[in-house]
Design a protein around this motif. Structure first.
Motif, short mmCIF file in Angstrom:
data_model
loop_
_atom_site.label_atom_id
_atom_site.label_comp_id
_atom_site.label_asym_id
_atom_site.label_seq_id
_atom_site.Cartn_x
_atom_site.Cartn_y
_atom_site.Cartn_z
N ILE A 150 0.86 -1.17 0.00
CA ILE A 150 0.00 0.00 0.00
C ILE A 150 0.90 1.24 0.00
CG2 ILE A 150 -0.15 0.00 2.53
CD1 ILE A 150 -2.99 1.00 2.31
N ARG A 151 0.62 2.20 -0.86
CA ARG A 151 1.41 3.43 -0.94
C ARG A 151 0.51 4.64 -0.73
NH1 ARG A 151 5.85 4.04 -4.08
NH2 ARG A 151 5.87 6.11 -3.12
N GLY A 152 1.14 5.79 -0.61
CA GLY A 152 0.41 7.03 -0.43
C GLY A 152 0.80 7.70 0.87
N ASN A 153 0.30 8.93 1.08
CA ASN A 153 0.59 9.62 2.33
C ASN A 153 -0.19 8.96 3.47
OD1 ASN A 153 -2.08 10.80 2.41
ND2 ASN A 153 -1.38 12.32 0.94
N ILE A 154 0.11 9.36 4.70
CA ILE A 154 -0.47 8.62 5.83
C ILE A 154 -1.99 8.76 5.88
CG2 ILE A 154 1.62 8.62 7.22
CD1 ILE A 154 0.60 10.96 8.79
N ASP A 155 -2.51 9.90 5.48
CA ASP A 155 -3.96 10.07 5.50
C ASP A 155 -4.63 9.17 4.48
OD1 ASP A 155 -6.24 11.17 6.56
OD2 ASP A 155 -6.30 12.85 5.16
N SER A 156 -4.06 9.09 3.27
CA SER A 156 -4.67 8.24 2.24
C SER A 156 -4.55 6.76 2.60
CB SER A 156 -4.03 8.51 0.88
OG SER A 156 -2.69 8.09 0.85
N ARG A 157 -3.47 6.38 3.25
CA ARG A 157 -3.34 4.97 3.67
C ARG A 157 -4.37 4.62 4.74
NH1 ARG A 157 3.00 4.17 4.68
NH2 ARG A 157 3.08 6.46 4.57
N ILE A 158 -4.61 5.54 5.66
CA ILE A 158 -5.62 5.28 6.69
C ILE A 158 -7.02 5.16 6.05
CG2 ILE A 158 -6.81 6.29 8.68
CD1 ILE A 158 -4.08 7.45 9.53
N ARG A 159 -7.30 5.99 5.04
CA ARG A 159 -8.61 5.94 4.38
C ARG A 159 -8.84 4.60 3.70
NH1 ARG A 159 -7.46 11.28 2.70
NH2 ARG A 159 -6.94 10.55 0.61
N LYS A 160 -7.76 3.93 3.29
CA LYS A 160 -7.90 2.65 2.59
C LYS A 160 -8.42 1.54 3.49
CE LYS A 160 -4.68 3.80 -1.10
NZ LYS A 160 -3.42 3.52 -1.80
N LEU A 161 -8.44 1.79 4.81
CA LEU A 161 -9.12 0.83 5.69
C LEU A 161 -10.57 0.67 5.26
CD1 LEU A 161 -7.82 2.00 9.20
CD2 LEU A 161 -7.29 -0.17 8.09
N GLU A 162 -11.19 1.75 4.83
CA GLU A 162 -12.58 1.70 4.41
C GLU A 162 -12.71 1.52 2.90
OE1 GLU A 162 -14.83 1.42 6.61
OE2 GLU A 162 -13.56 1.93 8.32
N THR A 163 -11.93 2.28 2.13
CA THR A 163 -12.13 2.28 0.68
C THR A 163 -11.65 0.99 0.02
OG1 THR A 163 -10.00 3.39 0.29
CG2 THR A 163 -11.94 4.79 0.59
N GLU A 164 -10.64 0.32 0.62
CA GLU A 164 -10.11 -0.90 0.00
C GLU A 164 -10.21 -2.11 0.91
OE1 GLU A 164 -6.38 -0.44 -1.98
OE2 GLU A 164 -6.89 1.57 -2.74
N GLY A 165 -10.89 -1.97 2.02
CA GLY A 165 -11.21 -3.12 2.85
C GLY A 165 -10.06 -3.71 3.66
N PHE A 166 -9.03 -2.93 3.92
CA PHE A 166 -7.96 -3.44 4.78
C PHE A 166 -8.46 -3.51 6.22
CE2 PHE A 166 -5.40 -1.97 1.21
CZ PHE A 166 -4.42 -2.95 1.12
N ASP A 167 -7.93 -4.49 6.95
CA ASP A 167 -8.23 -4.58 8.38
C ASP A 167 -7.29 -3.71 9.20
OD1 ASP A 167 -10.34 -6.78 8.49
OD2 ASP A 167 -8.75 -7.78 7.34
N ALA A 168 -6.09 -3.47 8.67
CA ALA A 168 -5.09 -2.68 9.39
C ALA A 168 -4.10 -2.11 8.40
CB ALA A 168 -4.36 -3.53 10.42
N VAL A 169 -3.52 -0.97 8.75
CA VAL A 169 -2.36 -0.44 8.02
C VAL A 169 -1.27 -0.17 9.04
CG1 VAL A 169 -3.66 0.55 6.08
CG2 VAL A 169 -3.26 1.93 8.13
N VAL A 170 -0.03 -0.37 8.61
CA VAL A 170 1.12 -0.18 9.50
C VAL A 170 1.81 1.11 9.10
CG1 VAL A 170 3.13 -1.28 10.53
CG2 VAL A 170 1.40 -2.69 9.41
N LEU A 171 2.08 1.96 10.08
CA LEU A 171 2.68 3.27 9.85
C LEU A 171 3.75 3.53 10.90
CD1 LEU A 171 -0.73 5.13 9.47
CD2 LEU A 171 0.81 4.63 7.58
N ALA A 172 4.58 4.53 10.63
CA ALA A 172 5.52 4.98 11.65
C ALA A 172 4.76 5.83 12.66
CB ALA A 172 6.65 5.79 11.01
N ALA A 173 4.89 5.49 13.93
CA ALA A 173 4.19 6.25 14.97
C ALA A 173 4.60 7.72 14.95
CB ALA A 173 4.47 5.64 16.34
N ALA A 174 5.86 7.98 14.58
CA ALA A 174 6.37 9.35 14.60
C ALA A 174 5.53 10.27 13.71
CB ALA A 174 7.82 9.37 14.14
#
Length: 315
Positions: A150-174
């Motif tokens: 999955i690529r994109g900025n952090i906001d677009s990756r979080i949105r893919k939880l709904e738009t693309e049916g992911f159960d989770a996305v992994v990001l840098a906490a920082a």
């Protein structure tokens, strides 16, 4: 009064963290009577343009810094704010890291539907990440997961939880901390499960090596402990000739007994793994010299067979 031109990528996160650095620099310049003002310059990098393939397939080295470094060399900007984990090991002649500000949380984190932690994700849960390092270690911990790129900025990756049916996305906490989005974090991934990327959570402020005014200014916001930890991790990366296409992680922490000014010890854990998570090579070590520590752990990983993993992936 000197106008200091500051280069940055144009993502929301890059602009936010650059603004935070400029604020620190403004405070330092006011405190020490340094007369300057700051001007922001947005620069598009190749990594920002290539969003349809994983970073590992396009090499990764310098994808988010090359154009910015060229602007530095051409005198279009005076300094640049980078996420240090995006910076390749090789330094461009004529450029220097003028400051490593205080590092923030280096861990990975999960954003999940329903706030479910990693250990409680259902069997076969779809987990999105663009990092081979993350997928390798997560699959070693939970082989049942379906890890997808999955690529994109952090906001677009979080949105893919709904738009693309992911159960989770992994990001840098920082990144989420810098954006003020801590409430979106469902679970922090312990380094015992997933060792962070080299220099994750740290910023690198780059400038020309022959600009004493900027070097002096940047020195006012440098954090010595963060600099030492990042130096050890990056030395390991350089020794292994690593990059985005190799699942490599390193995490160094500072131990200091006594008060300020007492001797410090670095403790570092490092990993090299196969993309499927079936093979994870880990080493731990400690020392006072970050260069020696990085080299020592890299050599021990190579003795375990990291060179074969690296050669296979490069091939």
């Amino acid at each position: 009064m000197r106008t200091v031109k500051v280069g940055t990528r144009q993502s929301a996160l890059a602009l936010t963290q650059t603004g935070q650095v400029i604020e620190q620099l403004q405070q330092a310049s006011d405190k020490y009577g340094i007369e300057c003002r700051f001007e922001l310059k947005k620069i598009v990098t190749r990594g920002d343009q290539i969003l349809d393939v994983t970073l590992s397939k396009v090499g990764g080295k310098g994808l988010f810094v090359k154009e910015i470094e060229q602007a530095l060399l051409d005198g279009e900007i005076d300094m640049a704010v980078h996420s240090m984990k995006d910076m390749p090991w090789e330094r461009q002649p004529g450029l220097a890291i003028g400051a490593t500000p205080k590092r923030v949380d280096p861990r990975d984190c999960l954003v999940t539907r329903g706030g479910i932690p990693l250990a409680e994700l259902p069997q076969g849960a779809r987990v999105g990440t663009s990092s081979l390092r993350r997928s390798s270690q997560l699959l070693a911990y939970r082989p049942d997961l379906s890890v997808e790129w999955i690529r994109g900025n952090i906001d677009s990756r979080i949105r893919k939880l709904e738009t693309e049916g992911f159960d989770a996305v992994v990001l840098a906490a920082a990144g989420l901390h810098r954006m003020g989005w801590e409430e979106r974090i469902s679970d922090y991934v312990s380094p015992d499960i997933c060792i962070p990327a080299v220099a994750q959570g740290a910023l690198g402020i780059e400038c020309r090596s022959d600009d004493p005014f900027i070097l002096d200014l940047l020195g006012r916001i440098n954090d010595g402990h963060s600099e030492l930890a990042v130096k050890a991790e990056r030395q390991l990366l350089g020794r292994l000739n690593g990059g985005c296409q190799i699942p490599i992680g390193a995490y160094a922490v500072i131990r200091q007994e006594g008060g300020s000014g007492s001797a410090v010890t670095l403790e570092m854990t490092a990993v090299v793994g196969s993309p499927d998570g079936r093979l994870l090579l880990k080493e731990w070590g400690q020392g006072t010299d970050p260069i020696a520590l990085g080299n020592a752990l890299a050599d021990r990983l190579l003795e375990q067979g990291a060179d074969r993993i690296i050669a296979e992936l490069r091939g």
